[in-house]
Design an enzyme around this catalytic site. Sequence first.
Site, short mmCIF file in Angstrom:
data_model
loop_
_atom_site.label_atom_id
_atom_site.label_comp_id
_atom_site.label_asym_id
_atom_site.label_seq_id
_atom_site.Cartn_x
_atom_site.Cartn_y
_atom_site.Cartn_z
N HIS A 88 21.33 3.16 -30.33
CA HIS A 88 21.03 2.04 -30.71
C HIS A 88 19.87 2.08 -31.37
O HIS A 88 19.08 3.19 -31.61
CB HIS A 88 20.74 1.11 -29.36
CG HIS A 88 21.81 1.05 -28.55
ND1 HIS A 88 21.87 1.71 -27.25
CD2 HIS A 88 23.08 0.48 -28.71
CE1 HIS A 88 22.94 1.69 -26.51
NE2 HIS A 88 23.58 0.60 -27.36
N SER A 148 26.88 -3.56 -27.72
CA SER A 148 25.33 -3.18 -27.36
C SER A 148 24.60 -3.70 -28.57
O SER A 148 23.47 -3.89 -28.16
CB SER A 148 25.01 -1.97 -27.02
OG SER A 148 25.72 -1.05 -28.03
N ASP A 194 17.65 5.40 -28.97
CA ASP A 194 18.10 6.07 -27.69
C ASP A 194 19.33 6.90 -27.94
O ASP A 194 20.02 7.34 -27.11
CB ASP A 194 18.45 5.26 -26.56
CG ASP A 194 19.36 4.14 -26.78
OD1 ASP A 194 20.08 4.32 -27.96
OD2 ASP A 194 19.83 3.21 -25.93
#
Length: 386
Positions: free
Chosen positions: A352, A41, A349
Site C-alpha cells: 500500500h 485495500s 508496507d
Amino acid sequence: MGSHHITLLAALMVLGSHLPLRTSASTTPCAFPAIFNFGDSNSDTGGLSAAFGAVPPPNGETFFGAPAGRYCDGRLIIDFIAQDLGLPFLDAYLDSVGTNFSHGANFATAGSTIRRQNTTLFQTGYSPFSLDVQSWQFTQFKSRSQLASKEGGIFKDLLPPLEYFSRALYTLDVGQNDLTAGYVSNMTTEEVKATIPDILTKFTDVIQAVYGLGGRFFWIHNTGPFGCLPYVLDRYPVRAPEVDHVGCGAPFNEVARLFNLKLKETVMQLRKRFPRSVFTYVDIYTVKYTLISQARTHGFEHPLVACCGHGGKYNYDIHWGCGAKAVVNHTKVLISKSCEDPSKRICWDGYHYTEAANRWVYDQIVKGAFSDPPIPVTMACRKQSN
Ligand SMILES: *[C@@H]1O[C@H](CO)[C@@H](O)[C@H](O)[C@H]1NC(C)=O
Ligand SMILES: *[C@@H]1O[C@H](CO)[C@@H](O)[C@H](O)[C@H]1NC(C)=O
Ligand SMILES: *[C@@H]1O[C@H](CO)[C@@H](O)[C@H](O)[C@H]1NC(C)=O
Ligand SMILES: *[C@@H]1O[C@H](CO)[C@@H](O)[C@H](O)[C@H]1NC(C)=O
C-alpha cells in the site's frame, strides 16, 4: 496536465458562447450528501480489520495517531475525497462499533477482488468480500437503514435518508487483486490477460445492481502499476528484459494497463447503457507510475522499498508484515516497524501507499486532469455538455 486544462478551458469558452445557460449550470458543485465506496485495500477504512483482526500499529501513526482500520500510516485517497466533499470519513459497513453512516458507508475490504475467488483468506489472503458480496451488503444497507430510520431515535442520526442514495457519489477502486490472484494460482501473463473479460463482466453486473438501487454518479479508479509493489517483486522476481528502467516488473504493469484499457471501454459501454448516469473514469495508473518513476523530482525517495517492513531488497518479508512482533528473550518486540520519515516515502508496507503518496496522487486527480471526462470530483454529477 497543463495542456489538458487549456484544452478544456478552450472547449468551455467555445461552448459558453453558444450555450451560456448550460455552462453556468454545469459549474455548480454537486453537493453530494453521501459516498458509498466499493473496493479493496486501496480504499478500505476498516472493513477487513473489523472482520478478521485489527490492523496493528504503526499503521495510522502519521494522521490518526493510532491504527484506524487502514493499511496505511494515515489517510487514503477516499479519505481525501470525503474531506474535499465536506463529508466525514467513511465508516466500514462491517464495523459494528461506534459507526455513523449518516453520510455514507464503505463496503471495501483489503484483499477484495471483483470475481469470487475459489480459495479462502487463510489460503491465499484474498478477502471473501468480493465485489458482488459488497453489492449484496449495499442492498441490505439500503433497505435495512430505511427500516431502522423509521424507528426513529438514534438511528435517524446514524443512517442516511432515502433521497441520499440517488444523490450520492459511488466510488470504486478494485481489480488489482483479481490480476494478482491469477499469478498466485500460477497462471502465465497470457492466461491472466485472458481472465480480464470475465472480470469486467462481473464488474458491470455490480454497477447494474447499484444503478437498480438508485445509484447515478460513479467515480471509478483504474488499477495501479502493481508491478512496482514490493510484494509482487519479492514473490515474482523479474530479470531483464522484464524489468523496466525504474525496476518495476514490466509484464505485471502491462497486464494492469490492458485491464485499464478494457475497463475504460467497459465504462464507455456503461454510459451508453445508463444514459441517465454520470461515469467518471480516473487514470490512477498514470499518476502512481509518474510518482514512482520520478520519485526524487517530487520529493520522495526509495520508491520501490517499503517504509514499514522487515529486511531484504524491498524491506518486505511476507512472514513479517508491517507491525509484526516476535518474542525475543521472553519479550515481545516490534520487528517490522516504520521507517524514519514516511512523508518522504511512497510505499508504506509493501502493498500500500503512504499517506504522503496518497495525498500526492489525490492532488493530481482532484481537478479532473486524469479523468474522463475531465471534471473535478465536486462536479462528478454533471454530464459533460457536448
Ligand atoms: C472458480 O471456480 C468456478 C467453477 O469452476 C469458475 O467458473 C470460476 O472462474 C473460478 N473463479 C476464479 C476466480 O478462478
Ligand atoms: C453522525 O455524523 C453526523 C455527521 O458528522 C453528525 O452530524 C451526527 O450528529 C452523527 N450522529 C451521531 C448520533 O453522533
Ligand atoms: C503454484 O506453484 C507453486 C510452486 O510450484 C506451488 O507450490 C503451488 O501450490 C502452486 N499453486 C497453485 C494454486 O497451484
Ligand atoms: C538475548 O539475551 C542474551 C543474554 O542476555 C543476549 O546475549 C542477547 O544479545 C539477547 N538477544 C537479543 C536479540 O537481544
